[in-house]
Design an enzyme around this catalytic site. Sequence first.
Site, mmCIF file in Angstrom:
data_model
loop_
_atom_site.group_PDB
_atom_site.id
_atom_site.type_symbol
_atom_site.label_atom_id
_atom_site.label_comp_id
_atom_site.label_asym_id
_atom_site.label_seq_id
_atom_site.Cartn_x
_atom_site.Cartn_y
_atom_site.Cartn_z
ATOM 1 C CG HIS A 96 -0.166 -0.162 2.610
ATOM 2 N ND1 HIS A 96 0.252 -1.347 2.703
ATOM 3 C CD2 HIS A 96 0.140 0.652 3.388
ATOM 4 C CE1 HIS A 96 0.870 -1.285 4.167
ATOM 5 N NE2 HIS A 96 0.886 0.015 4.610
ATOM 6 C CB THR A 112 11.815 1.970 4.020
ATOM 7 O OG1 THR A 112 11.561 0.682 4.117
ATOM 8 C CG2 THR A 112 11.236 2.745 5.403
ATOM 9 N NE ARG A 115 36.324 -4.145 -10.315
ATOM 10 C CZ ARG A 115 36.207 -3.243 -11.207
ATOM 11 N NH1 ARG A 115 36.469 -3.355 -12.524
ATOM 12 N NH2 ARG A 115 35.616 -1.735 -10.948
ATOM 13 C CG HIS A 116 31.742 -5.463 -11.244
ATOM 14 N ND1 HIS A 116 31.962 -5.047 -10.030
ATOM 15 C CD2 HIS A 116 32.315 -4.803 -12.363
ATOM 16 C CE1 HIS A 116 32.627 -3.913 -10.018
ATOM 17 N NE2 HIS A 116 32.924 -3.804 -11.459
HETATM 18 C C1 RB5 Z 1 4.386 -0.334 5.377
HETATM 19 O O1 RB5 Z 1 3.926 0.579 6.556
HETATM 20 C C2 RB5 Z 1 5.971 -0.027 5.608
HETATM 21 O O2 RB5 Z 1 6.225 -0.974 6.651
HETATM 22 C C3 RB5 Z 1 6.387 -0.784 4.258
HETATM 23 O O3 RB5 Z 1 5.898 -0.113 3.246
HETATM 24 C C4 RB5 Z 1 7.687 -0.927 4.271
HETATM 25 O O4 RB5 Z 1 8.493 0.333 4.360
HETATM 26 C C5 RB5 Z 1 8.740 -1.779 4.996
HETATM 27 O O5 RB5 Z 1 9.760 -2.153 4.703
#
Ligand code: RB5
Length: 146
Positions: free
Chosen positions: A12, A70, A135-136
Amino acid sequence: MEKGIIGLASDHAGYALKQYVKEYLDRHQMPYRDYGCFSEESCDYPDFAHQLAEGIEKGECQQGIGICGTGEGVSMTLNKHANIRAGLCWAPEIAEMTRKHNDANILVMPGRFIDNETAEAIMDKFFNTEFEGGRHIRRINKIPLP
Ligand code: RB5
């Protein structure tokens, strides 16, 4: 880089950026397959990240884009799969390096921490940068556990 079909997955918190990613892919005539989620209703990122990784493993798509708030949870989930190299990118320079050095096959972005303009610059680099090899190759071959 042969792009093929691009698999998409988000939770989401990544849904809004995934919608923008689809606009970008449409504009560049790059085919994609969306593994969800399909609304901003709260959901669990592994449910969709595993589907994307499995889609690549089955050959349904050749590369991917994963997004959560994140980028961390989606990235952790995707990288459990042996043949997935998911690179978490919040700047175009990182996208360039993860293609050149890591041959990343999935781009992961943090939906809650970058704007659409930054995401666009990241995708431009990711999809237009070749793996350097050399090398990678030795290094990425050491990533999977036996
Ligand atoms: C959702 O709230 C959040 O935890 C998710 O989108 C993410 O950032 C988790 O790593």
